[in-house]
Design an enzyme around this catalytic site. Structure first.
Site, PDB file in Angstrom:
ATOM      1  N   ASP A  56       0.931  -1.263  -0.074  1.00 55.05           N
ATOM      2  CA  ASP A  56       0.071   0.048  -0.007  1.00 55.05           C
ATOM      3  C   ASP A  56       0.935   1.069   0.099  1.00 55.05           C
ATOM      4  O   ASP A  56       1.866   1.343   0.705  1.00 55.05           O
ATOM      5  CB  ASP A  56      -0.833   0.095   1.280  1.00 55.05           C
ATOM      6  CG  ASP A  56      -1.996   0.859   0.957  1.00 55.05           C
ATOM      7  OD1 ASP A  56      -2.916   0.644   0.101  1.00 55.05           O
ATOM      8  OD2 ASP A  56      -2.364   1.662   2.037  1.00 55.05           O
ATOM      9  N   GLU A 122       1.612   0.252  -4.987  1.00 63.25           N
ATOM     10  CA  GLU A 122       0.535   1.050  -5.301  1.00 63.25           C
ATOM     11  C   GLU A 122       1.290   2.449  -5.380  1.00 63.25           C
ATOM     12  O   GLU A 122       1.860   3.035  -4.376  1.00 63.25           O
ATOM     13  CB  GLU A 122      -0.672   1.233  -3.987  1.00 63.25           C
ATOM     14  CG  GLU A 122      -1.554   2.299  -4.499  1.00 63.25           C
ATOM     15  CD  GLU A 122      -2.289   2.606  -3.156  1.00 63.25           C
ATOM     16  OE1 GLU A 122      -3.442   3.212  -3.407  1.00 63.25           O
ATOM     17  OE2 GLU A 122      -1.792   2.352  -2.002  1.00 63.25           O
TER      18      GLU A 122
END
Length: 397
Positions: A56, A122
């Site tokens: 993330d 990400e």
């Protein structure tokens, strides 16, 4: 998510940094003990057989060593919430710091000690910065998420330009990928409409690179109808409903029964108003459904090396509304994909087509032999043609 990124901690009499929620403190990746502990966390899960990691906002984990303040943007929208401190800043010192690449290389060294594992990150940055997350020689992320198509106008030449730009920017060792839907963005079917969502499906599953599917995308799921009092997303609650990501996070739609068959009790967010038609059970039974289009596309992709491993080359056809490209594999297979981004019919001259077998239409109602270089597309139609091999100059990439 709004407000200050610094939180006072009474027991230690110190502030700590949290880029997102206060319950999500940022770690100090300059501390070797943190690096060691997080490396051990990766090994813990890899030893248990996970296929890899989706990391993330991985570009945010390293901060400027001097804790410099980000400069403010010279112009700020009057509509910006007073709580929205993040979008008032130019993010020079709190993310995408060059030293983050050393941390990512350390992740990759661990992951590569195990066979057949994948590292995905990400990463939202502009193309010149984004491509650096593959590493200089492919030693960083296997796949930095490519979100570029999500936020572009849904126009044939705009999408083609983005794909061509990406292809030209990738190092020879880098493998592309594409994302159209995510938990952080409105659903693509709501943006472009149900008819064009079929075009998007064919695009996603025939471009060179790894396609990522978000749950419900294969049904054509649309945004949920969320009222302010129903919101669960802290970002929307803090900054206003227009910032909420709840619209794309409603429950998966399995059946036409109550709560879309997701649960017997009311779920955390209401199901969409179209759940009785956009659900797995109903679309399973409909040969022309979006779900069955995805199944056909995935099967073709798996069965044909040109579609999962072949080269890509855009083809000029003289129509602003159509995007046509070739997928070629080792002189053995050749496919032409033609996509009509408009609602009106298009007659195309596809140089080098030389006939072929039309295998699949997004309408799921058409298979036929194509002769010569001319092709007719209905409005909102995409087709996959298994074409004859050609070795004319300029046809291969």
């Amino acid at each position: 998510f709004g407000g200050s990124a610094w939180e006072w901690d009474e027991p230690t009499s110190q502030y700590y940094l949290h880029t997102y929620l206060k319950e999500q403190p940022d770690l100090n990746w300059r501390n070797p003990e943190v690096r060691e502990a997080m490396g051990n966390t990766l090994r813990f899960w890899l030893d248990r057989g996970v296929d890899g990691f989706r990391m993330d906002v991985v570009g945010v984990i390293m901060k400027d060593p001097g804790f410099q303040d980000n400069p403010l943007k010279p112009a700020i929208s009057e509509q910006l919430s007073p709580e929205d401190l993040y979008n008032r800043q130019m993010h020079l010192y709190d993310q995408d710091i060059d030293e983050v690449h050393d941390v990512i290389r350390s992740f990759r060294l661990i992951v590569d000690q195990y066979s057949d594992r994948l590292s995905i990150g990400e990463v939202w940055y502009e193309l010149p910065r984004w491509v650096k997350y593959y590493g200089e020689h492919g030693e960083e992320l296997n796949l930095p998420f490519n979100f570029r198509l999500m936020n572009l106008p849904w126009e044939a030449q705009t999408i083609r330009h983005s794909v061509d730009e990406l292809e030209n920017a990738l190092p020879v060792f880098a493998w592309p990928n594409y994302v159209l839907n995510s938990h952080d963005a409105p659903r693509f079917a709501s943006k472009i409409g149900h008819n064009q969502a079929r075009i998007a499906a064919m695009l996603l599953l025939t471009l060179r690179g790894t396609p990522f599917l978000y749950y419900g995308e294969e049904l054509g799921m649309e945004n949920g109808e969320i009222h302010a009092e129903q919101m669960r997303d802290p970002q929307g609650i803090r900054l206003g409903i227009e910032h909420s990501r709840d619209f794309s996070r409603t429950p998966m739609q399995w059946t036409a029964e109550v709560n879309a068959g997701f649960s017997s009790f009311p779920p955390w967010l209401p199901v969409t108003s179209k759940y009785q038609e956009q659900n797995v059970s109903s679309e399973n039974a409909d040969p022309s459904s979006m779900l069955n289009l995805y199944r056909r596309l995935i099967r073709l992709r798996k069965d044909h090396p040109a579609l999962h491993s072949g080269t890509y080359l855009a083809i000029d056809v003289g129509s602003a509304d159509c995007y046509v490209y070739e997928r070629l594999y080792a002189g053995q297979e050749r496919f032409i994909i033609a996509l009509n981004f408009s609602s009106h019919p298009c007659h195309l001259y596809v140089s080098g087509l030389n006939g072929g077998n039309l295998l699949l239409s997004t309408h799921l109602d058409r298979t036929e032999q194509i002769s010569g270089n001319e092709l007719d597309l209905r409005g909102n139609e995409g087709v996959i043609i298994e074409a004859k091999l050609t070795f004319a100059p300029g046809r291969m990439k």
